[in-house]
Design a protein around this motif. Sequence first.
Motif, PDB file in Angstrom:
ATOM      1  N   THR A   1       0.836  -1.201   0.000  1.00 48.06           N
ATOM      2  CA  THR A   1       0.000   0.000   0.000  1.00 48.06           C
ATOM      3  C   THR A   1       0.872   1.252   0.000  1.00 48.06           C
ATOM      4  OG1 THR A   1      -1.787  -1.129   1.171  1.00 48.06           O
ATOM      5  CG2 THR A   1      -1.768   1.275   1.252  1.00 48.06           C
ATOM      6  N   GLU A   2       1.861   1.298   0.881  1.00 47.53           N
ATOM      7  CA  GLU A   2       2.743   2.472   0.928  1.00 47.53           C
ATOM      8  C   GLU A   2       3.493   2.640  -0.384  1.00 47.53           C
ATOM      9  OE1 GLU A   2       6.383   4.450   3.547  1.00 47.53           O
ATOM     10  OE2 GLU A   2       5.839   2.342   3.849  1.00 47.53           O
ATOM     11  N   HIS A   3       4.015   1.549  -0.912  1.00 49.00           N
ATOM     12  CA  HIS A   3       4.770   1.623  -2.169  1.00 49.00           C
ATOM     13  C   HIS A   3       3.880   2.107  -3.309  1.00 49.00           C
ATOM     14  CE1 HIS A   3       7.708   0.515  -5.258  1.00 49.00           C
ATOM     15  NE2 HIS A   3       6.699  -0.027  -5.929  1.00 49.00           N
ATOM     16  N   GLY A   4       2.661   1.562  -3.399  1.00 52.50           N
ATOM     17  CA  GLY A   4       1.755   1.965  -4.469  1.00 52.50           C
ATOM     18  C   GLY A   4       1.372   3.426  -4.400  1.00 52.50           C
ATOM     19  N   LEU A   5       1.079   3.911  -3.194  1.00 50.25           N
ATOM     20  CA  LEU A   5       0.671   5.308  -3.043  1.00 50.25           C
ATOM     21  C   LEU A   5       1.835   6.272  -3.280  1.00 50.25           C
ATOM     22  CD1 LEU A   5      -1.661   4.978   0.066  1.00 50.25           C
ATOM     23  CD2 LEU A   5      -2.345   5.514  -2.265  1.00 50.25           C
ATOM     24  N   ARG A   6       3.043   5.874  -2.890  1.00 48.12           N
ATOM     25  CA  ARG A   6       4.196   6.758  -3.079  1.00 48.12           C
ATOM     26  C   ARG A   6       4.652   6.813  -4.533  1.00 48.12           C
ATOM     27  NH1 ARG A   6       7.038   8.788   1.188  1.00 48.12           N
ATOM     28  NH2 ARG A   6       6.414   8.104   3.287  1.00 48.12           N
ATOM     29  N   HIS A   7       4.245   5.851  -5.339  1.00 46.38           N
ATOM     30  CA  HIS A   7       4.708   5.809  -6.727  1.00 46.38           C
ATOM     31  C   HIS A   7       3.575   6.051  -7.726  1.00 46.38           C
ATOM     32  CE1 HIS A   7       8.046   3.859  -4.616  1.00 46.38           C
ATOM     33  NE2 HIS A   7       8.795   4.212  -5.651  1.00 46.38           N
ATOM     34  N   VAL A   8       2.524   6.720  -7.253  1.00 47.79           N
ATOM     35  CA  VAL A   8       1.461   7.136  -8.174  1.00 47.79           C
ATOM     36  C   VAL A   8       2.025   8.179  -9.138  1.00 47.79           C
ATOM     37  CG1 VAL A   8      -0.703   8.443  -8.292  1.00 47.79           C
ATOM     38  CG2 VAL A   8      -0.467   6.589  -6.661  1.00 47.79           C
TER      39      VAL A   8
ATOM     40  N   ALA B   1      -8.445  19.839  -6.322  1.00 47.61           N
ATOM     41  CA  ALA B   1      -8.757  18.715  -5.441  1.00 47.61           C
ATOM     42  C   ALA B   1      -8.168  18.946  -4.052  1.00 47.61           C
ATOM     43  CB  ALA B   1      -8.218  17.419  -6.027  1.00 47.61           C
ATOM     44  N   THR B   2      -8.954  18.675  -3.026  1.00 48.81           N
ATOM     45  CA  THR B   2      -8.467  18.768  -1.650  1.00 48.81           C
ATOM     46  C   THR B   2      -7.576  17.563  -1.356  1.00 48.81           C
ATOM     47  OG1 THR B   2     -10.347  17.516  -0.750  1.00 48.81           O
ATOM     48  CG2 THR B   2     -10.613  19.908  -0.998  1.00 48.81           C
ATOM     49  N   PRO B   3      -6.775  17.607  -0.272  1.00 48.54           N
ATOM     50  CA  PRO B   3      -5.948  16.437   0.078  1.00 48.54           C
ATOM     51  C   PRO B   3      -6.769  15.162   0.244  1.00 48.54           C
ATOM     52  CG  PRO B   3      -5.224  18.360   1.306  1.00 48.54           C
ATOM     53  CD  PRO B   3      -6.475  18.761   0.582  1.00 48.54           C
ATOM     54  N   ARG B   4      -7.977  15.269   0.810  1.00 51.26           N
ATOM     55  CA  ARG B   4      -8.833  14.092   0.978  1.00 51.26           C
ATOM     56  C   ARG B   4      -9.269  13.550  -0.381  1.00 51.26           C
ATOM     57  NH1 ARG B   4     -12.033  12.030   5.082  1.00 51.26           N
ATOM     58  NH2 ARG B   4     -13.905  10.915   4.394  1.00 51.26           N
ATOM     59  N   GLN B   5      -9.700  14.451  -1.283  1.00 54.75           N
ATOM     60  CA  GLN B   5     -10.102  14.024  -2.618  1.00 54.75           C
ATOM     61  C   GLN B   5      -8.913  13.443  -3.379  1.00 54.75           C
ATOM     62  OE1 GLN B   5     -11.674  17.798  -3.909  1.00 54.75           O
ATOM     63  NE2 GLN B   5     -13.814  17.134  -3.644  1.00 54.75           N
ATOM     64  N   LEU B   6      -7.767  14.054  -3.179  1.00 52.83           N
ATOM     65  CA  LEU B   6      -6.558  13.569  -3.852  1.00 52.83           C
ATOM     66  C   LEU B   6      -6.237  12.136  -3.439  1.00 52.83           C
ATOM     67  CD1 LEU B   6      -4.557  14.920  -5.831  1.00 52.83           C
ATOM     68  CD2 LEU B   6      -3.072  15.362  -3.867  1.00 52.83           C
ATOM     69  N   LEU B   7      -6.443  11.840  -2.153  1.00 49.36           N
ATOM     70  CA  LEU B   7      -6.153  10.499  -1.655  1.00 49.36           C
ATOM     71  C   LEU B   7      -7.175   9.485  -2.151  1.00 49.36           C
ATOM     72  CD1 LEU B   7      -4.629   8.478   0.172  1.00 49.36           C
ATOM     73  CD2 LEU B   7      -6.069   9.266   2.078  1.00 49.36           C
TER      74      LEU B   7
END
Length: 701
Positions: A587-594, A607-613
């Motif tokens: 999960t961490e790897h996937g999110l950091r390499h978007v 987009a807000t940080p919540r929407q971005l996530l």
Amino acid sequence: MTQVDAHSAPLSALPMARRWLGWPLVILFALLCVLAQGAVDWLQDYPSALQLPVAAWFNAVMDWFVDNFRPFFRAITLLFTYPMTWIRDLLQWLPWSATVLVIAGIAYKVRGPGLAAFTALSFVYVLMVGLWAPAMNSLALVFISVPLAVLVGFGLGVWGFVSPRAERGLMPLLDVAQTVPAFAYLLPILLLFGFGPVVGLVASVLFAFPPMVRNTILGLREVPSEIIESGQMSGATRGQLFWRVRVPAALRQILIGVNQTTMASLSMVIIASIIGGTADIGWEVLSTMRKAEFGASLVAGIVIALLAMVLDRLTAGLAETEGRGMEHRGYAARHGFWIALAAATIAVIVLRPVLPVLENWPAGWHVNLASPLNTAIQSFILTFKPALETIKNSVIFFAMLPLKIGLDKAVSPFTWGFALQPWHTAVYTMLIVAGTALALRTGRTSVAVWIVLVGIVLYVGITDMPWLAVVAILVFFGWRMGGTRLAVSTALALAFLLVTGSWDKAMLSIHLATMAVLASFLIGTTLGIVASQKDWFSRFMRPINDTLQTMPPFVLLIPTVMLFKIGDFSALLAIISYAYVPAFRYTEHGLRHVSAEAVEAATSLGATPRQLLFQVRLPLALPNIMLGLNQTIMYGIAMLVIAALVGTSDLGQEVYIGLSAGNFGQGFVAGIGMAIIAITADRFCLAWQRNHATKIAKGTS
């Protein structure tokens, strides 16, 4: 799409109406089975007349094999006994100071002073707690089993690389080797090789070689074509092209295989000690745990964890440093460090008669950590016993029991404080219907299907679901996800569980694995999301995850049994502590390499940080997250047989009973059942990933 294609392709490739037409029929059939199982006995229990004595067949084959080939394998035992004895004697003869100097020196060369200091302190801990001799016996097993596993794995990997047919044959064997519990094949190894340390050696090699095969094939295949063409243009022969060009170019990936093989071998230390008859560190953990000496068991378990972390970082460091330019330096620059290390080691050995402290760790420097740990544990348990019991009972009564036997049996005045009434069932049904209708109204057909299926299983219970309904649901789901091939393989897998009489135990395994995987995936993904957003939290979690992933799974049972005694709840916690790590990492790897472009585009649109996530990062990282789910499932099922040692009654317990009773057939059939569950779940996850990738490709085209 031709008619043949329509039958072989997954249903996700078919029109929407045809894709979902079967689910109402399957759900209706499952409901009819649930309603009829009280009146039709064979719906609840698969007819014994249709079961086959597969365990007896396995026993007969093994008896014949042992009778005819035992002398050959006993000769192999004698052959390997000598080098094992030599290495054990060498490690026991070497003064502790020389051993620490050599290994810390290697660590310094591989990763610098930080790893050297950690290595030295780890071995100092082993000396302080008085477990040096058992630790050296364990290292002797690793020092023999790892080279053998690497040699076997490399040879098979090269074979699989040069022959596609061999690779197709190897992959299922590797899947079985990695998913069948080690306990399942310990008994035939014991019968063939006899009682002793060689049995542990063979078991370690069988368990540890598959990662080497996979990494060898991957490394050789991913060598850039430019490097191969350069070698061909230089006039290299086929052999030279392989050994002097392809293997050096793939060496980093191959060394990653060595790293994983080393860790797999070390994780077998405790299991090997059960049948190996060696006074190693695994036996220290096992014997003290059996006597409920949890302090001593934890002290010995920490030794295994430290050895695992040292070997993990050494072998991983070799892979990372491979290829850094040293070849253009002179002989002294390239070998001076090793010459100095060898000289220092010889000096320590020569000086040990003069300085006895170099030979034996002074008795006054020993520290008894077991007694204060036992006292602290007992004090903690007595102080927090009500809270611990509340946590344990709440999880068992409100989560584990409903999933296992269903709400209709789990809800009682003793567990929930009230008896289940007809109006409770009516409200539950209305909630399921309302949720399904809402999902259908918003066009989420798959969500509607899941609501109905989960509702049925939760009310009836996994262990009380009619076998025919389970077969219908899973086979159709396999067809839906992967087409005819996955449906047929799923049907054959379930048929094996039925005809061997393993169904009931398999459902218990699926119940415990489902609970553990869901909890592990939820915990791992949540923490992974936080770690991807907060660097400090990622740094905080990294050593924790490293420890849990390098620590042999058996050791994870110690704290859970200390706090919650034996039972399914302790097994659940042990599995979670082992299986959440891959979900976190992926999960961490996937999110950091978007894709940075996608994030910048969403940010420019406001987009807000919540929407971005939730609307950008998570959807794009979903393939990586699902790969984490796949690995979480494999880790969870792999822990089932270890968890059987603390009181479970599933297939893992059958494997352990088969070993204890000398019944190879019983243990092996249960082991194959666990492998079937793991491989089927793996195939479902892979099919989902392929379908998801296809949808993304269609959406971007």
